[in-house]
Structures are given as structure tokens and as C-alpha cells.
Write a protein that holds these residues in place. Structure first.
Motif, PDB file in Angstrom:
ATOM      1  N   MET A 265      15.696 -47.386  10.953  1.00  0.00           N
ATOM      2  CA  MET A 265      16.643 -47.485  12.053  1.00  0.00           C
ATOM      3  C   MET A 265      16.177 -46.576  13.194  1.00  0.00           C
ATOM      4  N   LYS A 266      15.755 -47.159  14.306  1.00  0.00           N
ATOM      5  CA  LYS A 266      15.246 -46.399  15.444  1.00  0.00           C
ATOM      6  C   LYS A 266      16.393 -45.779  16.232  1.00  0.00           C
ATOM      7  N   VAL A 267      16.224 -44.490  16.548  1.00  0.00           N
ATOM      8  CA  VAL A 267      17.172 -43.748  17.376  1.00  0.00           C
ATOM      9  C   VAL A 267      16.390 -43.237  18.581  1.00  0.00           C
ATOM     10  N   LYS A 268      16.958 -43.350  19.754  1.00  0.00           N
ATOM     11  CA  LYS A 268      16.279 -42.866  20.954  1.00  0.00           C
ATOM     12  C   LYS A 268      16.147 -41.344  20.914  1.00  0.00           C
ATOM     13  N   ALA A 269      14.949 -40.855  21.131  1.00  0.00           N
ATOM     14  CA  ALA A 269      14.689 -39.408  21.119  1.00  0.00           C
ATOM     15  C   ALA A 269      15.247 -38.753  22.379  1.00  0.00           C
ATOM     16  N   HIS A 270      15.584 -37.486  22.254  1.00  0.00           N
ATOM     17  CA  HIS A 270      16.031 -36.667  23.390  1.00  0.00           C
ATOM     18  C   HIS A 270      17.158 -37.335  24.169  1.00  0.00           C
ATOM     19  N   SER A 271      18.098 -37.904  23.447  1.00  0.00           N
ATOM     20  CA  SER A 271      19.206 -38.619  24.092  1.00  0.00           C
ATOM     21  C   SER A 271      20.550 -37.979  23.766  1.00  0.00           C
ATOM     22  N   ASN A 272      20.521 -36.734  23.303  1.00  0.00           N
ATOM     23  CA  ASN A 272      21.731 -36.011  22.920  1.00  0.00           C
ATOM     24  C   ASN A 272      22.498 -36.705  21.801  1.00  0.00           C
ATOM     25  N   ASN A 273      21.742 -37.349  20.899  1.00  0.00           N
ATOM     26  CA  ASN A 273      22.347 -37.918  19.707  1.00  0.00           C
ATOM     27  C   ASN A 273      22.579 -36.757  18.744  1.00  0.00           C
ATOM     28  N   LYS A 274      23.819 -36.474  18.452  1.00  0.00           N
ATOM     29  CA  LYS A 274      24.192 -35.297  17.656  1.00  0.00           C
ATOM     30  C   LYS A 274      23.400 -35.192  16.361  1.00  0.00           C
ATOM     31  N   TYR A 275      23.338 -36.278  15.603  1.00  0.00           N
ATOM     32  CA  TYR A 275      22.701 -36.228  14.290  1.00  0.00           C
ATOM     33  C   TYR A 275      21.176 -36.199  14.388  1.00  0.00           C
ATOM     34  N   ASN A 276      20.628 -36.835  15.401  1.00  0.00           N
ATOM     35  CA  ASN A 276      19.177 -36.770  15.601  1.00  0.00           C
ATOM     36  C   ASN A 276      18.767 -35.349  16.002  1.00  0.00           C
ATOM     37  N   ASP A 277      19.572 -34.725  16.837  1.00  0.00           N
ATOM     38  CA  ASP A 277      19.280 -33.343  17.234  1.00  0.00           C
ATOM     39  C   ASP A 277      19.329 -32.402  16.029  1.00  0.00           C
ATOM     40  N   ILE A 278      20.309 -32.598  15.153  1.00  0.00           N
ATOM     41  CA  ILE A 278      20.409 -31.783  13.935  1.00  0.00           C
ATOM     42  C   ILE A 278      19.199 -32.029  13.046  1.00  0.00           C
ATOM     43  N   ALA A 279      18.831 -33.282  12.874  1.00  0.00           N
ATOM     44  CA  ALA A 279      17.675 -33.621  12.033  1.00  0.00           C
ATOM     45  C   ALA A 279      16.397 -33.006  12.582  1.00  0.00           C
ATOM     46  N   ASP A 280      16.202 -33.047  13.886  1.00  0.00           N
ATOM     47  CA  ASP A 280      15.012 -32.441  14.495  1.00  0.00           C
ATOM     48  C   ASP A 280      14.963 -30.942  14.221  1.00  0.00           C
ATOM     49  N   LYS A 281      16.094 -30.275  14.363  1.00  0.00           N
ATOM     50  CA  LYS A 281      16.142 -28.830  14.115  1.00  0.00           C
ATOM     51  C   LYS A 281      15.839 -28.514  12.648  1.00  0.00           C
ATOM     52  N   LEU A 282      16.414 -29.295  11.745  1.00  0.00           N
ATOM     53  CA  LEU A 282      16.171 -29.072  10.321  1.00  0.00           C
ATOM     54  C   LEU A 282      14.716 -29.336   9.950  1.00  0.00           C
ATOM     55  N   ALA A 283      14.124 -30.388  10.522  1.00  0.00           N
ATOM     56  CA  ALA A 283      12.717 -30.707  10.233  1.00  0.00           C
ATOM     57  C   ALA A 283      11.804 -29.580  10.706  1.00  0.00           C
ATOM     58  N   LYS A 284      12.058 -29.078  11.901  1.00  0.00           N
ATOM     59  CA  LYS A 284      11.237 -27.971  12.416  1.00  0.00           C
ATOM     60  C   LYS A 284      11.415 -26.716  11.565  1.00  0.00           C
ATOM     61  N   LYS A 285      12.656 -26.443  11.170  1.00  0.00           N
ATOM     62  CA  LYS A 285      12.920 -25.264  10.340  1.00  0.00           C
ATOM     63  C   LYS A 285      12.227 -25.385   8.990  1.00  0.00           C
ATOM     64  N   ALA A 286      12.309 -26.550   8.379  1.00  0.00           N
ATOM     65  CA  ALA A 286      11.683 -26.764   7.070  1.00  0.00           C
ATOM     66  C   ALA A 286      10.170 -26.638   7.164  1.00  0.00           C
ATOM     67  N   LEU A 287       9.590 -27.190   8.203  1.00  0.00           N
ATOM     68  CA  LEU A 287       8.141 -27.106   8.379  1.00  0.00           C
ATOM     69  C   LEU A 287       7.719 -25.667   8.614  1.00  0.00           C
ATOM     70  N   PHE A 288       8.470 -24.946   9.435  1.00  0.00           N
ATOM     71  CA  PHE A 288       8.164 -23.543   9.700  1.00  0.00           C
ATOM     72  C   PHE A 288       8.268 -22.723   8.423  1.00  0.00           C
ATOM     73  N   ASN A 289       9.330 -22.949   7.658  1.00  0.00           N
ATOM     74  CA  ASN A 289       9.525 -22.179   6.423  1.00  0.00           C
ATOM     75  C   ASN A 289       8.440 -22.483   5.402  1.00  0.00           C
ATOM     76  N   SER A 290       8.006 -23.735   5.291  1.00  0.00           N
ATOM     77  CA  SER A 290       6.971 -24.068   4.298  1.00  0.00           C
ATOM     78  C   SER A 290       5.620 -23.529   4.715  1.00  0.00           C
ATOM     79  N   SER A 291       5.374 -23.370   6.009  1.00  0.00           N
ATOM     80  CA  SER A 291       4.072 -22.842   6.444  1.00  0.00           C
ATOM     81  C   SER A 291       3.993 -21.335   6.277  1.00  0.00           C
ATOM     82  N   ASN A 292       5.136 -20.685   6.052  1.00  0.00           N
ATOM     83  CA  ASN A 292       5.157 -19.233   5.861  1.00  0.00           C
ATOM     84  C   ASN A 292       5.204 -18.826   4.403  1.00  0.00           C
ATOM     85  N   LEU A 293       5.075 -19.753   3.493  1.00  0.00           N
ATOM     86  CA  LEU A 293       5.142 -19.421   2.059  1.00  0.00           C
ATOM     87  C   LEU A 293       3.860 -18.770   1.600  1.00  0.00           C
TER      88      LEU A 293
END
Length: 100
Positions: free
Chosen positions: A72-100
Motif C-alpha cells: 500500500m503506497k503512502v505519499k512521503a513527506h505529506s504529514n501522514n501521522k502513521y507514516n511519520d511515526i514509522a519513519d522515526k521508528l525505522a531510523k531509530k531502529a537502524l541507529f540502535n542496531s548500528s551501535n551494538l
């Protein structure tokens, strides 16, 4: 997937959602994404020429045998509440895994 930092979190998130469904006997999942590669690499529309995209395509090919996956395609950078949350979580998870 160090060389694919811009999409690695989205790929890993998609894989984790698919794995969760398989492990919990959930027959179908909707994967919401804002980067076209999430669907296009999986379905073979885009060429997979990096290790991360090759592994993602191979993973999808195995999982789709036991799981119906709806992309299901969602438009990026469109202030979609759940897409913005998902982007933040993905970045946080990637950052945390690279610091292990």
C-alpha cells in the motif's frame, strides 16, 4: 545493509512485519510504504543489484508462499501521522542496531 542506510530501515521493517505474520499464522498483511523500492524490489519490477535488495527479494520470494502481502503506497513527506511515526521508528531502529 550499511550502504543502503536510506532504505535499510524500511526494508527491515517490512521483513519484520512479514515474519511476525508467518510466526503467528496470520495469512495476510498490508505493508504500507513511502519508498517505491519496498514493493518494486520485492515484485521484481526493479533490479536488485545490491546485497540488501537481493536478500530482500529472496526473502519475499520465500515468504509469499505462505503469506498474502498487499503493498500500500503512502505519499512521503505529506504529514501522514502513521507514516511519520514509522519513519522515526525505522531510523531509530537502524541507529540502535548500528551501535551494538
Amino acid at each position: 545493509m550499511a550502504k543502503m542506510r536510506n532504505v535499510a530501515g524500511e526494508i527491515e521493517g517490512s521483513k519484520k512485519a512479514m515474519n511476525f505474520c508467518i510466526k503467528n499464522h496470520i495469512p495476510e498483511v498490508d505493508i504500507y510504504y513511502d519508498y517505491a523500492g519496498i514493493e518494486n524490489w520485492a515484485r521484481g519490477i526493479w533490479k536488485t543489484n545490491k546485497k540488501g535488495t537481493i536478500e530482500y527479494k529472496e526473502f519475499y520470494n520465500q515468504v509469499k508462499k505462505n503469506l498474502k502481502i498487499n503493498f500500500m503506497k503512502v505519499k512521503a513527506h505529506s504529514n501522514n501521522k502513521y507514516n511519520d511515526i514509522a519513519d522515526k521508528l525505522a531510523k531509530k531502529a537502524l541507529f540502535n542496531s548500528s551501535n551494538l
